[in-house]
Design a protein around this motif. Sequence first.
Motif, short mmCIF file in Angstrom:
data_model
loop_
_atom_site.label_atom_id
_atom_site.label_comp_id
_atom_site.label_asym_id
_atom_site.label_seq_id
_atom_site.Cartn_x
_atom_site.Cartn_y
_atom_site.Cartn_z
N ILE A 91 0.84 -1.20 0.00
CA ILE A 91 0.00 0.00 0.00
C ILE A 91 0.88 1.25 0.00
CG2 ILE A 91 -1.74 1.28 1.32
CD1 ILE A 91 -2.65 -1.52 2.42
N ALA A 92 1.95 1.22 0.82
CA ALA A 92 2.86 2.36 0.88
C ALA A 92 3.46 2.63 -0.49
CB ALA A 92 3.96 2.11 1.91
N ASP A 93 3.80 1.57 -1.21
CA ASP A 93 4.40 1.73 -2.53
C ASP A 93 3.44 2.44 -3.48
OD1 ASP A 93 6.66 1.34 -4.14
OD2 ASP A 93 5.64 -0.30 -5.19
N GLU A 94 2.15 2.07 -3.42
CA GLU A 94 1.17 2.72 -4.30
C GLU A 94 0.98 4.18 -3.92
OE1 GLU A 94 0.00 1.74 -7.05
OE2 GLU A 94 0.79 -0.30 -6.91
N ILE A 95 0.98 4.47 -2.62
CA ILE A 95 0.83 5.85 -2.17
C ILE A 95 1.99 6.69 -2.68
CG2 ILE A 95 0.90 7.34 -0.12
CD1 ILE A 95 -0.84 5.30 1.31
N ALA A 96 3.21 6.12 -2.65
CA ALA A 96 4.38 6.86 -3.11
C ALA A 96 4.30 7.17 -4.60
CB ALA A 96 5.66 6.07 -2.80
N ARG A 97 3.66 6.28 -5.36
CA ARG A 97 3.59 6.45 -6.81
C ARG A 97 2.44 7.36 -7.23
NH1 ARG A 97 5.84 2.48 -10.02
NH2 ARG A 97 4.07 2.60 -11.38
N ALA A 98 1.45 7.52 -6.36
CA ALA A 98 0.26 8.29 -6.74
C ALA A 98 0.54 9.79 -6.67
CB ALA A 98 -0.88 7.93 -5.80
N SER A 99 -0.32 10.59 -7.29
CA SER A 99 -0.20 12.03 -7.17
C SER A 99 -0.53 12.42 -5.72
CB SER A 99 -1.19 12.71 -8.12
OG SER A 99 -2.51 12.51 -7.64
N ASP B 241 8.62 7.03 2.53
CA ASP B 241 9.80 7.90 2.64
C ASP B 241 9.36 9.25 3.19
OD1 ASP B 241 11.74 6.16 1.65
OD2 ASP B 241 11.12 6.54 -0.41
N PRO B 242 10.27 9.95 3.91
CA PRO B 242 9.90 11.23 4.51
C PRO B 242 9.20 12.22 3.57
CG PRO B 242 12.02 10.56 5.36
CD PRO B 242 11.62 9.53 4.33
N PRO B 243 9.63 12.42 2.31
CA PRO B 243 8.91 13.39 1.49
C PRO B 243 7.44 12.99 1.27
CG PRO B 243 11.02 12.83 0.49
CD PRO B 243 10.79 11.87 1.61
N ASP B 244 7.21 11.68 1.10
CA ASP B 244 5.84 11.22 0.91
C ASP B 244 5.05 11.32 2.21
OD1 ASP B 244 6.25 10.54 -1.82
OD2 ASP B 244 7.29 8.73 -1.17
N ASP C 211 11.48 6.93 13.69
CA ASP C 211 10.82 7.26 12.43
C ASP C 211 10.41 8.73 12.41
OD1 ASP C 211 10.96 4.72 11.20
OD2 ASP C 211 9.34 4.03 12.49
N ARG C 212 9.97 9.22 13.57
CA ARG C 212 9.55 10.62 13.65
C ARG C 212 10.74 11.55 13.40
NH1 ARG C 212 8.02 11.20 19.04
NH2 ARG C 212 6.17 9.92 18.68
N VAL C 213 11.88 11.14 13.97
CA VAL C 213 13.09 11.95 13.79
C VAL C 213 13.53 11.95 12.33
CG1 VAL C 213 15.56 11.98 14.31
CG2 VAL C 213 13.89 11.77 16.16
N ARG C 214 13.37 10.83 11.67
CA ARG C 214 13.74 10.74 10.25
C ARG C 214 12.86 11.69 9.44
NH1 ARG C 214 12.03 6.24 7.23
NH2 ARG C 214 12.89 6.29 5.13
N SER D 292 16.31 12.55 -2.36
CA SER D 292 15.54 11.88 -1.32
C SER D 292 14.16 11.56 -1.87
CB SER D 292 15.44 12.81 -0.11
OG SER D 292 14.39 12.43 0.71
N GLY D 293 13.68 10.36 -1.62
CA GLY D 293 12.32 10.01 -2.01
C GLY D 293 12.24 9.00 -3.14
N HIS D 294 11.03 8.73 -3.54
CA HIS D 294 10.68 7.69 -4.51
C HIS D 294 10.98 8.19 -5.92
CE1 HIS D 294 8.12 4.77 -6.55
NE2 HIS D 294 7.98 4.12 -5.40
N TYR D 295 11.61 7.34 -6.75
CA TYR D 295 11.99 7.75 -8.10
C TYR D 295 10.80 8.27 -8.89
CZ TYR D 295 13.65 7.39 -12.95
OH TYR D 295 13.97 7.65 -14.27
#
Lengths: 441, 441
Positions: B28-36, B60-63, B87-90, B262-265
């Motif tokens: 699910i996280a992977d799909e969220i990263a790929r979505a607008s 990832d933090p940007p997402d 994770d919060r610190v990241r 940083s973040g998903h390609y």
Amino acid sequence: MAEVEDLLDDNDVVGLLRWLDEHRPHEIADEIARASPVQAVLLFRLLPKDEALTVFEELDPPDQQHVLSGLRDQSFRELVEAMHPDDRVRLLGEAPAKFAQRVLAGLSHRERVTTAALLGYPEGSVGRSMSPEPVAVRYGRTAGHALEAVREKGLEAETVYTLPVVDDQRCFVGTVSLRDLVLSAPDRPVAEFVDDGAPRVRATDDAEAAARLMSDANLVDLTVVDSEDRVVGLLTIDDAVDLIEEADTEDIARQAAATPWSGHYMSVSVVALARSRIIWLLLLIVAATLTVNVLQFFEATLAQVTALALFIPLLVGTGGNVGAQAATAAVRALAVGEVRVGDVPRVAWRECRVGLVLGVALGAVGLVVGGLLVDLPVAVTVAASLVLVCAWAAMIGSTMPLLAKRVGVDPAVISAPLVTTLVDATGLIIYFLIARLVLGL
Amino acid sequence: MAEVEDLLDDNDVVGLLRWLDEHRPHEIADEIARASPVQAVLLFRLLPKDEALTVFEELDPPDQQHVLSGLRDQSFRELVEAMHPDDRVRLLGEAPAKFAQRVLAGLSHRERVTTAALLGYPEGSVGRSMSPEPVAVRYGRTAGHALEAVREKGLEAETVYTLPVVDDQRCFVGTVSLRDLVLSAPDRPVAEFVDDGAPRVRATDDAEAAARLMSDANLVDLTVVDSEDRVVGLLTIDDAVDLIEEADTEDIARQAAATPWSGHYMSVSVVALARSRIIWLLLLIVAATLTVNVLQFFEATLAQVTALALFIPLLVGTGGNVGAQAATAAVRALAVGEVRVGDVPRVAWRECRVGLVLGVALGAVGLVVGGLLVDLPVAVTVAASLVLVCAWAAMIGSTMPLLAKRVGVDPAVISAPLVTTLVDATGLIIYFLIARLVLGL
């Protein structure tokens, strides 16, 4: 750190024993891998028996072979008998047949059967890397029962932190963690805290993919099942980390157009290193003759304006760099699962725009450099070529790995040098066509 | 897999809910990263509350920032409060100040104190990635006592598989594993099975090095101490795997002369991609003007024998490939700890011989290709140049990363393109000097 090498050269046994006593198994293994074969065996023999196995399991298979070959029959047999089955299989997978026979012949019946079963799985499959015979828990039992099972069989199992839960046919139902069992009241049924959505993989599945799944899903152990969904083993996180590191090392080597080699960089031979690189270099130099053909085709233009030749390395170099960046990004994104084969159009469009942005910036530099060193028309030619070549290189570089994967080729073989070489030839065509246009030849 | 994208485009909530129910958090996280960004928030809001946190921590933090910015205040606060401190610190480490303030303002006092403490450690240090407040065991206690402590405090701790053992000053003595505690009789003292050689790291130590140590020493958790050797946290293997993957991704990007982003390609912007690549490209194109200077210097020779120009891309390309292979191998060997800074002479001598072997083979190809396409003297020039250029390229490519590390520069910045560019200019000098000699110009 040079200390050990000195101690070995001086044959200072007392000093070596002290050094061994002060260092951890993985540090000792690293020194053994770096030492010459004779010194490696010397160092290994000085280890106390209970530590020897741990150090041995930290070595890469080629170094394990060196060490074993230097041991007497009795120590040889004891060592391979005591190895974890998955480590033994890793050693045998790369060994010559004669060596493998010697190992198998020395094993007890029980260990030989286990080893043979794991060797039956294809190379690179999960079965080769898993720890067989995990402690499994029946679905109908209580937490107390499960802990009892851990206490009974846990000493022999490689891990007890994740316990597969099975039904009466030994088929996979889910997993429970040792943590949950310890934290729970003993009389609560296992069914209450079984994670029935826990992933499992087939023993014949790809080991790298399984390791990446563990990393993505933050698993300490991953259940391995056979074709009938019966639990046959566990993939542990330490083996998964090794699989990921190995796969990354291979991908990195492939990215530089070398075939991966096995073993420690400092102990692999010059010939083996050369062999890992030569095949691609030969292919690439043959592909590079294409650039000679292209230049021959435009030789008249080149003879007319020698200044065009001055910018050839700069132009093909820059195009190659842009292509290499795009290819590397795409290969990595594929490896970690961020990009899929179906993304070709989206990736191509994105990278084409990235390439244009880069091309405009680099073209401006080209215009200035060209303007300073030669006359303006050649400078304009260089600048315009840079814009087009960058866009082209980024698009080609990023989509080739995806297309490779689609036709079933490892995307990592689309190395930076391969992209560079292909971009070189096409870049030169773009350059000379623009030159003819601008210079009116 | 395109399914979710279709469901999102159709706003098919029922279909999305079913899809979410059927997939694991990391999928699910992977799909969220790929979505607008808008669709990402939509997808996230559909998640059941208990699953939302797990999915969120996989991003990832940007997402994570995207998703959080789309939530109402109440949900925003609940989510950041429930996150693991590391994770919060990241997330906060990469966030703009305003966003970070909003996060910190929403936290309970207790969580805010913990978070601030972790944020006090330098970026890239173990302290930023560790799980604070581990369950520790006093040295003088029994296995039964220790298990009791796990049952009491284990629910809140991120891991209980490795327990640091401490003395009365809370100073580190060693570790015990939950496995040993469970397998042991309850009245046996912890001192009996404490691993007093277990490694620990300082909270200010480099996080990647600590992760590689865990991988080398096959640890599930690594104890983190402060400057007075008091236990302050544990680095868990799942965080270590992420650190290793991230470091490898960065090294791979640097190897292609891109700065890591940083973040998903698929979710990073075109501008961010271009920015990650442009700095090195500009430096490299400026360095490449050196090749223009070299060629200008030899322009007379070039004008006399235009055929020499035909082989420039082939020659510099091959030299670059050999240099890139050597540099990549050296950078990787440094990263995984197989080569050390002091190995420069040994590496240089090995790679020089590898380069000679490769050069002879490639030179033979050059001779044949040259002989077929142009006259023999030029072919001989090409072949002889290839031999020397390959040996030179392998030596330079392999030693530069080591020298970089010695002067305190990240060896991964010695990228394949950087080596290629440097080898280009020197290779051309070798080529034209040999040409003058062979052709008697």
